[in-house]
Design an enzyme around this catalytic site. Structure first.
Site: not given
Length: 1067
Positions: A415, A508, A550, A603-604, A683, A771, A794-795
């Site tokens: 990851d 955040e 989110f 990271r945007t 990723t 993945k 998530n991994d």
């Protein structure tokens, strides 16, 4: 003419479109022997019968929705609220353990051999010579299973007997155990207490009507979660008023999804109805972090979310275990073949089948029953060594069955966020389109912000001309409002309150900390209000009207707030540029600047807003409430209502947050690459960010080019991109998840054939399911061993799909760490884990397994020669305790001490990672090395038996004493021949074995004591032992002299280097 690595895509593409029938390209089908097929069929039949009997005895209750009336006992039968992780009970322990053990071919084979000794015609020697080793192996297993199950029972009892407060009518309270809780009970849970069942959150002592819970034991996330009490019940004066409330809660049928819940709350006397969501629930195994709560029990026991998600991951089997199993099958065939040859030479006259079975018994030691126990204990020792290594302190081994796999890895899948990077977010860039501010110019932002609020407080109006000051002020204000961060106050040692920010995402927290840095501070947050402190120190209050959290599907979060001073209602939204670019008004800079920031490794997030009138909001609220009360398709209806509002947004700013690299990531990846591993990064981030991290972390070396696999939306485009990729040589490739899916749909074999040849592969915009799919594809198409490393929930799928799963304890929680086979604190630890501990574990297990087989082969060779000399009689040469002691007291300590051996030092293994490549070829345990040990066993067995026959004094007992003593000495000398680095405990093990044998000669009197004391006995034993071992020592010396192994060369270089360094230091 094309190279092997280049596929001819110029011809018709249809010939590369694999059909379902082309299974030989997709899967590797192992060949099965006849005995394997028979044994597998028997196991399948028995398991089906056992499962059907279980289903008949224990009917599973179907899952169903339920309506629960306040204060009434449920008439339905729901599962008891008990946690049961035990595998056995008093009556099932012995049958189930025996059933599980005799599913293994080795144990079943020896059981048949041992049972045959009850038949007089087949009996050979004493019963304990067969039942002793089998009983020892089964006893060790049963003791281990009993200890593990008792520990599970103790943990279950501790949880089930925890005491809770249950509300009773007329204001009473009753203390009950967790196991006594039933659906419909009102349960009180104190602060820092575990929640015993799934509850609907009714009341709390917090004035805000909310509480925080910790969910790290449920989903692995360390951040606190905010839960909301039902407004109708929170308003009640006392807890006992719940019994006088005529209300019913409807709850959906039990689900595994911990992130959603569909239910309704209905007051029967007023016909009012409210929707219930996951924010109104508190799941079992979470912990209340603030206040005291009262909840209505809706699910208990096996129907709770925690219990339904306790699925057992697949049981991983190491490659060395599969190789040993195959060699065991070869040995079984050898036993049958040798017995058949003996019968052929003896003749088929008389009851030949009885003699055949007796020969099977005599040669059964060729298959070593102690092999499984030795390997299992060795694995436990390797795991203990890993956890005791101070260089990788904090490493935890959660699966002790596969430490050898660490030494066989070819593909490492990693990851990015939290694994290659630290998941420590630092705010680096604020871009407004017309202006950009970085770390060096944040003081300008602070000045603009101060001017913005000064002008706003002076003008008393929201209609301020949009200057750069206004743009900066609106952007910072949006960042301070659009989030789910809650400030928490904790006292330190000096009784001073520190502000800690709690949120579900470190991004955040980074944004809120930055707004505090430039002068706009979040001071209070609850369910209804949000308070900011402006640069002038004035408090600005906002009412929170709606929050849209989110999700991975929407990739954005939103909030609707009302500024109490002006009455303005505003929708703020922040999210990924891929979804926000279509929602904001037209601009000519967003896409370009997103790319630029991503190229810098940032990271945007895109921030936008929309002003709403009171009428617009009221209409939206009505539609949202109607959708939330829907029982069918509630989620999709709510999403549709929200999306109707998320259009024509005003773009405020673009933010860039840096995620720092982990310590020594570059050096670690370089070492692993030199060790022959191919590293893939999977990723969910965008292509530009993934590209930047791949380059900055040296996943892609500076000398390699990086080919970007183009966007694919059709079969023709996939064909074209594969054709381009086939012409790239020594180039890393980066591909998006969507393009990967479509390419695999049409060209799975071709894509994987090209991808595995690349030195590095990056898959971006990759989902958790993808993945795991990538891991499975690599295993299926290459047959190589894979390792996966990650730090987040998530991994987990990827970690469990890989042959070796490694979890990092990180900011995203412990879910990956708990699901992994190995847990580490730092990414850099994996180089030592693979190169040192992986090497030692594999090398030691390979030597141990082959030596245990050699121990059985040599004594069976002696028996075969003895039987052939004495007219092919099926009589045991070594009887009674000699056979039992041979595999236990007399040789087992030195043989097992091979787990202490090592060929190179840790320093050499890390300094020269290239030596790791040899391990992946599996040369330490192969058919070649196996048959070499077979030849050695035949040679030594022949020397021992024929030497004893030549030198014996016309008494059979003398043959036994000479050959058996020489056999013990030969085994000990062979251990010394195998050892590369002596450990003090190895010497102790040799002395223990010799002492045990010497004592048994004195006290048990196997042999003629007068002959044992004579010189004839000892010179004959010494001569036979030297003839059996000395040639092998000479061959080893010559081999190391003229063709030394790689590790010995490196040790010599290291010794020379140390000597030169010492000489320079002293001169």
């Amino acid at each position: 003419m094309k190279t092997n690595g280049e596929i001819d895509f110029e011809s018709d593409e249809c010939q590369y479109l694999l059909s379902d029938s082309d299974s030989e390209y997709r899967t590797i089908k192992p060949k099965k022997s006849l005995c394997t097929c028979i044994f597998s069929s028997c196991s399948f039949v028995f398991s089906r019968i056992f499962r059907k009997m279980s289903n008949c005895c224990f009917r599973r209750r179907s899952l169903a929705a339920r309506s629960i009336k306040f204060g009434c006992k449920s008439i339905e039968n729901f599962p008891p609220n008990v946690i049961r992780n035990q595998k056995y009970n008093f009556f099932t322990f012995i049958p189930l353990v025996l059933y599980e053990q005799f599913q293994f071919f080795l144990n079943l084979y020896f059981l048949v051999m041992a049972l045959s000794q009850f038949i007089p015609e087949l009996k050979i020697g004493y019963l304990y010579t067969y039942w002793g080793p089998l009983g020892f192996v089964i006893a060790v297993t049963m003791i281990r299973e009993a200890i593990d199950d008792l520990r599970r029972r103790k943990r279950d009892q501790d949880v089930n007997q925890q005491m809770y407060v249950k509300l009773t009518q007329f204001g009473g309270e009753k203390s009950i155990a967790s196991s006594a809780i039933r659906v419909g009970d009102f349960i009180v849970v104190e602060k820092n207490q575990r929640v015993p069942a799934d509850l609907v959150f009714l009341r709390t002592t917090e004035s805000s009507g909310t509480c925080f819970i910790r969910t790290d034991q449920l989903d692995g996330e360390t951040d606190w979660k905010l839960k909301i009490a039902l407004p109708c019940t929170q308003k009640l004066e006392k807890d006992e008023d719940l019994f006088s409330t005529d209300a019913t809660v409807f709850a959906e049928k039990p689900q595994k999804d911990i992130y959603s819940f569909i239910g309704t709350f209905r007051k029967n006397d007023s016909e009012t109805e409210e929707s219930l969501g996951v924010q109104n629930t508190v799941w079992a195994n979470t912990v209340v972090a603030s206040g005291k709560i009262v909840g209505l029990v809706v699910y208990t026991g096996s129907e709770t979310r925690a219990a339904m998600n306790n699925s057992t991951p697949r049981s991983k089997v190491g490659l060395i275990d599969l190789e040993v199993n195959n060699l065991t099958k070869v040995l079984f065939i050898a036993v049958i073949a040798l017995s058949f040859v003996m019968i052929c030479l003896k003749g088929f006259g008389g009851p030949w089948y009885r003699y055949f079975f007796r020969f099977l018994l005599l040669f059964s030691y060729i298959i070593p029953i102690s092999l499984r126990v030795n390997l299992d204990v060795g694995k436990s020792y390797y795991s203990w060594c890993i956890q005791r290594d101070k260089e990788i302190e904090g490493t935890v081994v959660r699966s002790t069955t596969i430490p050898e796999e660490l030494g066989r890895i070819t593909y490492l899948l990693s990851d990015k966020t939290g694994t290659l990077t630290q998941n420590e977010m630092v705010f680096k860039m604020l871009h407004l389109g017309s202006a950009a501010y970085g770390t060096q110019t944040f003081d300008e932002v602070e000045n603009h912000l101060r001017n913005f609020f000064s002008a706003k407080e002076t003008s008393k109006t929201s209609n301020i001309r949009r200057t750069i000051v206004t743009k900066v002020g609106e952007a910072v204000k949006a960042l301070a409002l659009c989030h789910n961060v809650t400030p928490a106050h904790e006292e330190n040692e000096n009784n001073k309150k520190n502000v800690l920010y709690q949120a579900s995402s470190p991004d955040e927290i980074a944004l809120v900390k930055w707004t505090e840095q430039v002068g706009l501070t979040l001071v209070h947050r609850d369910l209804q209000t949000l308070t900011l402190k402006t640069p002038s120190g004035k408090l600005s209050s906002f009412s929170v009207l709606q929050i849209f959290p989110f999700t991975s599907e929407t990739k954005r979060m939103g909030i609707i707030v009302k500024e109490n001073d002006t009455g303005d209602i505003t929708l703020y939204i922040k999210g990924a540029d891929t979804v926000m670019s279509s929602m904001v008004e037209y601009n000519d800079w967003l896409d370009e600047e997103c790319t630029n920031l991503a190229n810098k490794g940032l990271r945007t997030l895109v921030i936008a807003k929309k002003s709403l009138t009171v009428e617009q909001y009221e209409q939206f609220e009505q539609r949202l409430k109607a959708a939330s009360l829907s029982i069918v398709d509630r989620a999709s209806r709510i999403a549709a209502v929200i999306e109707s509002l998320e259009c024509d947004l005003s773009l405020l700013c673009l933010t860039g947050v840096e995620d720092k690299l982990q310590n020594n990531v570059k050096q670690t990846l370089e070492v692993l690459r030199n060790a022959g591993m191919k590293i893939w990064m999977l990723t969910g981030d965008k292509l530009e960010t993934a590209t930047c991290i791949a380059k900055s972390s040296r996943l892609v070396s500076p000398t390699q080019s990086l080919h970007v696999f183009g966007n694919v939306s059709s079969r023709q485009e996939a064909h074209r991109e594969l054709q381009i990729l086939s012409r790239k040589t020594d180039s890393a490739v980066i591909i998006k998840g969507e393009s990967l899916d479509l390419s695999l749909q049409y060209y799975e074999h071709e894509l994987m054939e090209l991808a595995v040849q690349c030195p590095a592969v990056v898959v971006c915009r990759c989902s958790p399911t993808q993945k795991a799919l990538v891991v499975k594809l690599i295993k299926r198409h290459t047959g190589k061993r894979t390792a996966a490393i990650g730090d987040g929930g998530n991994d987990v799928a990827m970690i469990q799909a890989a042959d070796v799963g490694i979890g990092i304890v990180g900011k995203e929680g412990r879910q990956a760490s708990l699901a992994a086979d190995f847990s580490v604190l730092q990414f850099e630890f994996i180089s030592r884990l693979f190169l040192v501990h992986g090497r030692y574990s594999y090398k030691r297990s390979a030597a141990l397994s082959q030596f245990v087989m050699h121990r059985g082969l040599i004594i069976s060779t002696i028996q075969a020669i003895f039987s052939s000399i004495f007219y092919f009689s099926s009589v045991a040469l070594y009887q009674g305790f000699l056979m039992v002691g041979y595999a236990t007291l007399y040789t087992n300590f030195p043989v097992f001490s091979l787990v202490l051996d090592r060929d190179v030092s840790p320093k050499i293994a890390l300094s020269y990672p290239e030596v790791y490549k040899e391990l992946t070829k599996g040369r330490s345990l192969s058919y070649k090395t196996f048959f070499m040990w077979v030849l050695i066993s035949i040679y030594q067995g022949g020397i021992l038996m024929y030497g004893a026959m030549l030198l014996f004094d016309e008494e059979l007992l003398h043959i036994v004493s000479i050959s058996f003593t020489a056999l013990i000495l030969t085994e000990l000398l062979m251990v010394g021949l195998t050892v590369r680095t002596w450990h003090p405990l190895m010497v102790v093990a040799h002395l223990l074995s010799l002492g045990s044998y010497a004592l048994s000669l004195v006290f048990m009197q196997y042999f003629d004591w007068n002959f044992i004391q004579s010189k004839d006995f000892w010179w004959k034993v010494v001569v036979i032992t030297l003839v059996s071992c000395l040639p092998l020592y000479i061959l080893k010396f010559l081999s190391r002299k003229f063709t030394p192994p790689t590790y010995s060369k490196l040790e010599e270089l290291n010794t020379i280097g140390n000597s030169a360094a010492n000489t320079r230091r002293y001169t």
